[in-house]
Write an enzyme that holds these catalytic residues in place. Structure first.
Site, short mmCIF file in Angstrom:
data_model
loop_
_atom_site.label_atom_id
_atom_site.label_comp_id
_atom_site.label_asym_id
_atom_site.label_seq_id
_atom_site.Cartn_x
_atom_site.Cartn_y
_atom_site.Cartn_z
N LYS A 106 -3.25 -41.34 -48.96
CA LYS A 106 -2.67 -41.83 -47.69
C LYS A 106 -3.35 -41.09 -46.55
CE LYS A 106 0.47 -40.90 -44.76
NZ LYS A 106 -0.25 -41.40 -43.57
N GLU A 136 -2.09 -27.28 -47.43
CA GLU A 136 -3.02 -26.65 -46.47
C GLU A 136 -2.45 -26.94 -45.10
OE1 GLU A 136 -5.65 -24.97 -47.21
OE2 GLU A 136 -6.37 -25.66 -49.16
N CYS A 147 -8.08 -26.68 -38.25
CA CYS A 147 -6.93 -25.87 -38.67
C CYS A 147 -7.25 -24.38 -38.58
CB CYS A 147 -6.54 -26.26 -40.09
SG CYS A 147 -7.95 -26.32 -41.18
N GLU A 192 0.41 -23.22 -32.61
CA GLU A 192 -0.85 -23.93 -32.80
C GLU A 192 -0.95 -25.07 -31.78
OE1 GLU A 192 -1.31 -26.38 -36.37
OE2 GLU A 192 -3.29 -25.51 -36.58
P1 NAD Z 1 0.87 -34.21 -39.81
O1 NAD Z 1 1.56 -33.20 -40.64
O2 NAD Z 1 1.63 -34.87 -38.73
O3 NAD Z 1 0.32 -35.39 -40.73
C1 NAD Z 1 -0.50 -35.16 -41.84
C2 NAD Z 1 -0.33 -36.31 -42.83
O4 NAD Z 1 1.00 -36.27 -43.36
C3 NAD Z 1 -0.49 -37.69 -42.20
O5 NAD Z 1 -1.15 -38.53 -43.11
C4 NAD Z 1 0.94 -38.11 -41.98
O6 NAD Z 1 1.09 -39.51 -41.90
C5 NAD Z 1 1.62 -37.54 -43.20
N1 NAD Z 1 3.07 -37.32 -43.10
C6 NAD Z 1 3.79 -37.09 -41.97
N2 NAD Z 1 5.09 -36.94 -42.28
C7 NAD Z 1 5.20 -37.07 -43.63
C8 NAD Z 1 6.29 -37.00 -44.56
N3 NAD Z 1 7.53 -36.79 -44.15
N4 NAD Z 1 6.02 -37.16 -45.86
C9 NAD Z 1 4.76 -37.36 -46.29
N5 NAD Z 1 3.69 -37.45 -45.47
C10 NAD Z 1 3.91 -37.30 -44.15
O7 NAD Z 1 -0.43 -33.49 -39.27
P2 NAD Z 1 -1.53 -34.07 -38.29
O8 NAD Z 1 -0.93 -34.06 -36.92
O9 NAD Z 1 -2.09 -35.34 -38.83
O10 NAD Z 1 -2.69 -32.97 -38.43
C11 NAD Z 1 -2.72 -31.80 -37.70
C12 NAD Z 1 -2.20 -30.62 -38.52
O11 NAD Z 1 -2.94 -30.47 -39.71
C13 NAD Z 1 -2.37 -29.31 -37.79
O12 NAD Z 1 -1.18 -28.57 -37.86
C14 NAD Z 1 -3.46 -28.60 -38.56
O13 NAD Z 1 -3.44 -27.22 -38.48
C15 NAD Z 1 -3.25 -29.10 -39.92
N6 NAD Z 1 -4.49 -28.97 -40.69
C16 NAD Z 1 -4.56 -28.01 -41.67
C17 NAD Z 1 -5.72 -27.85 -42.42
C18 NAD Z 1 -5.83 -26.82 -43.50
O14 NAD Z 1 -6.75 -26.92 -44.29
N7 NAD Z 1 -4.98 -25.85 -43.57
C19 NAD Z 1 -6.78 -28.69 -42.19
C20 NAD Z 1 -6.69 -29.66 -41.20
C21 NAD Z 1 -5.52 -29.79 -40.47
#
Ligand code: NAD
Length: 477
Positions: free
Chosen positions: A172, A247, A281, A380
């Protein structure tokens, strides 16, 4: 209309719904994408289950899996320019940033293609009356849920080790950026993977993501995203006791000692925060500088930040594109207001580029005089905003660096080898760079300490996330 990819077929969404995908540089729609719902998740999980339990994939040997993966890598590489254009149009990252992301995605695929035939169990020492050995078996069906900042690369960090070890995947992608994953599905078809092995179900996290996390047919959830979403996923996955790896976010400290090469450290600090518009991230969003060189370093960073060419990411001369969405732009601007409100000094930026009338652009922003208690030092931002703090000595640097709930990455700049090693050990972070920043190697594990998550992606360690060990005891008595 871009369709879902389920069980080897491109298919309409069960509910007939679709959503628009935008180009953040123009705010215009670049594609309509079918929106999956729980029924589509059901179809995808069933297809994946079949592939992993009884299909062609289940009986395939490791060399054959490896061959398919190498073929997919070759096919993707042949179409790399197309992937680059697609990723840049959808994310606003510059062409060079897309090229780096997608070339790495190909490399990840090749690296794990090699592991398919090498990740093995072991024979254990035993007496003459028993033969003891272990098998490495696939976990089963993997839900790979990813964010929008490195759409295909972060998917590949999960998909490649999962394929190498014989799992089936339901992916997804983030709703903002599903295009390269759907394009990769075409590569999967062309490479000849059996049906059901890889599926793509774009749609909202609250419906599609949640349905995947709670589905009894899913054995493992591999997630990258926000820390708050990670917590929610952990709670929902608890009932089914699913294996999970998370992550999550970061607020990574980038520490510059007075004895560092300040020119290199200055350039490194810019790359640490402005690469991919700060939507990284592991971004070095807190620059910690030893007091005696603070003015000099701030001067270097500010001068260069001001010169950053912000604009159309498809233009080869652009060095920073727009942030991903209107929501993200508003979030970044509200953090800038918070920084000003709490008394940090705005050294550069803080506004939107006057020459760009469309797109979610924000100028590279640098705050000085930041204290650890300020919001811009604690939370963040996930955008091009740098907070500069100062420190007195190594102990003060360590205390400030570790004063965060996150622990994804950190860096130290110094010419003193012993100090570099001591600091690297004292930092509570999953990755520590010494005299560099934002470098990734497919063989080097990546993941978080503290609330930046758990489980390590990349390298040999990631194979453990997608396999389980079966111990076999043969009685020879
Ligand atoms: P997000 O958590 O909003 O979404 C990430 C994914 O999870 C999306 O596909 C979203 O649709 C899905 N999602 C949202 N709610 C969900 C739920 N209840 N159940 C299952 N899936 C769900 O994050 P974002 O805004 O897309 O990305 C930014 C974040 O990602 C930042 O906090 C960043 O630090 C983090 N990030 C971490 C890493 C790492 O390797 N640690 C890498 C890249 C990004």
């Amino acid at each position: 209309m871009k369709q879902l990819f389920i069980n080897g077929q491109f298919t309409d969404a069960s509910g007939g719904r679709a959503f628009s995908v935008l180009n953040p540089a123009t705010e215009e729609s670049i594609a309509e994408v079918a929106e999956a719902d729980a029924r589509d998740v059901e179809r995808a999980v069933l297809g994946a289950r079949k592939a992993v339990d009884e299909g062609k994939w289940a009986s395939m040997g490791p060399s054959e899996r490896s061959r398919l993966m190498f073929k997919a890598a070759d096919l993707m590489e042949q179409k790399l320019d197309e992937f680059i254009q697609l990723e840049t149009s959808n994310t606003g990252k510059t062409l060079i940033e897309s090229k780096i992301e997608l070339s790495l995605a190909v490399e990840v695929l090749r690296y794990y293609a090699g592991w398919a035939s090498k990740h093995a169990g072991e024979t254990l020492p035993s007496g003459p009356k028993a033969f003891l050995f272990t098998l490495k078996e696939p976990v089963g069906v993997v839900a790979a849920i990813t964010p929008w900042n490195f759409p295909l690369l972060l998917a590949m960090w999960k998909v490649a080790p999962a394929l190498a070890t014989g799992n089936a995947i339901v992916h997804k992608p983030a709703s903002l950026t599903p295009l390269t994953a759907l394009r990769f599905a075409e590569v999967v078809v062309a490479a000849g993977f059996p049906e059901g092995v890889f599926n793509v179900v774009p749609g909202p996290g609250a419906t599609v993501g949640a349905a995947l996390v709670t589905h009894p047919g899913v054995d493992k959830v591999a997630f990258t995203g926000d820390t708050s979403t990670g917590r929610e996923i952990m709670r929902s996955a608890a009932d089914g006791l699913k294996k999970i790896s998370l992550e999550l976010g970061g607020k990574s400290p980038n520490i510059v000692f007075a004895d560092a090469d300040l020119d290199a450290a200055g350039r490194g600090a810019l790359n640490a925060i402005f690469y991919n518009k700060g939507e990284v991230c592991a971004a070095g969003s807190r620059l910690l500088v030893e007091e005696s060189v603070q003015d000099e370093l701030v001067g270097r960073v500010a001068e260069r930040a001001k010169k950053t060419a912000v604009g159309d990411p498809l233009d080869k001369n652009t060095r920073m594109g727009p942030v991903i969405s209107k929501t993200q732009l508003q979030k970044v601007l509200s953090y800038i207001e918070a920084g000003k409100g709490e008394g940090a000094r705005l050294a550069v930026g803080g506004d939107r580029p006057a020459h760009l009338s469309k797109g979610y652009f924000v100028n590279p922003t640098v705050f000085t005089g930041v204290r650890s208690s300020m919001k811009i030092a604690r939370e963040e931002i996930f955008g091009p905003v740098l907070s500069i703090l100062s420190f007195k000595d190594p102990a003060d640097a360590m205390a400030k660096a570790n004063e965060t709930m996150y622990g994804l990455a950190a860096a130290v700049w110094t010419r003193d080898l012993k100090k570099a090693h001591r600091v690297a050990r004292a930092l509570k972070a999953g990755t520590v760079w010494i005299n560099t920043y934002n470098l990734y190697d497919v063989a080097l594990p990546f993941g978080g300490y503290k609330q930046s998550g758990f489980g390590r992606e990349l390298g040999r360690e990631a194979l453990d996330l997608y396999t389980q060990t079966k111990s076999v005891w043969v009685d020879l008595s």
